[in-house]
Enzyme design. Sequence first.
Site, PDB file in Angstrom:
ATOM      1  N   ASP A 193     -26.023  52.935  38.558  1.00 55.65           N
ATOM      2  CA  ASP A 193     -24.948  52.671  38.711  1.00 55.65           C
ATOM      3  C   ASP A 193     -24.340  54.164  39.724  1.00 55.65           C
ATOM      4  OD1 ASP A 193     -24.574  50.505  37.199  1.00 55.65           O
ATOM      5  OD2 ASP A 193     -24.186  51.601  35.384  1.00 55.65           O
ATOM      6  N   HIS A 215     -22.712  49.847  31.133  1.00 56.34           N
ATOM      7  CA  HIS A 215     -23.820  49.505  32.207  1.00 56.34           C
ATOM      8  C   HIS A 215     -23.841  47.817  32.475  1.00 56.34           C
ATOM      9  CE1 HIS A 215     -26.960  49.799  34.757  1.00 56.34           C
ATOM     10  NE2 HIS A 215     -27.885  49.008  33.995  1.00 56.34           N
TER      11      HIS A 215
END
Length: 341
Positions: free
Chosen positions: A178, A205
């Site tokens: 990310d 996530h």
Amino acid sequence: MFRSILVRSSASAKQSLLRRTFSSGSVPERKVAILGAAGGIGQPLALLMKLNPLVSSLSLYDIANTPGVAADVGHINTRSQVVGYMGDDDLAKALEGADLVIIPAGVPRKPGMTRDDLFNINAGIVKNLCSAIAKYCPHALVNMISNPVNSTVPIAAEIFKKAGMYDEKKLFGVTTLDVVRAKTFYAGKANVPVAEVNVPVIGGHAGVTILPLFSQATPQANLSGDVLTALTKRTQDGGTEVVEAKAGKGSATLSMAYAGALFADACLKGLNGVPDVVECSYVQSTITELPFFASKVRLGKNGVEEVLDLGPLSDFEKEGLEALKPELKSSIEKGVKFANQ
């Protein structure tokens, strides 16, 4: 003579690349085990960890095909010795003496599949692997890549608690992809060199639980609210973007392996006493009311040395933080329930 110059130049370039990418120098012996090493993430991750001079022993485990991966990677002329292990009977040997265990095991996402769809298969795999970790290398750092990370990290914690071996400082959900995506997308819009960019990413996530803090990005750029909203959405949907682009033939494997190798390198630096190693990771946390949360973490010889505060958030980010909490809470509870059923 011309060939020797090329060889020397090539060797110099490779060493320069390794120095830029990973730590080097006189370092302790470190065993790294990759569980799921023959898979789409596992194979490129094995390659990248073979290139890391901090690794002295590389243990590759999977339920099938690991000997071939180990033989292939093992021919690379870098420090670590590589051994492949295959099947349940080899799992103990793969884990014994490990300082760091990386878990990319499980099935990948396919078009139309959410991370929740992965849950039942991957949760069972993680449960079994973590039971073995608790038995054979209970003091190792554990880097969880297997999705859904929002749930698999709580599953791991519960399994370690049952075994009486839980140390919250040594369990990490790898959210580095990310961060990698946020840096890449931000650099493109801000027209700055990506190597100079830093963007913290907090939350979880998956989807809306991923919250990049572009207000804290460096170097700062004067981007409009609409652009920042679009950047946030693209970061949250980065995995789906790759799944759709691969048209049913895979998910984010290469970029995930790269991100996994970066975070593993940071963990190894911390273990070796390198100061001020800070990365974002999904860990047990008290900075929000949720028991697990991704934020900046200082790494050290015991794993998590400090979970850092979130810092100042923009109004948009404050809204995003409140919006992600119910979904993240549900994912955590789902993991805990699965581990205890």
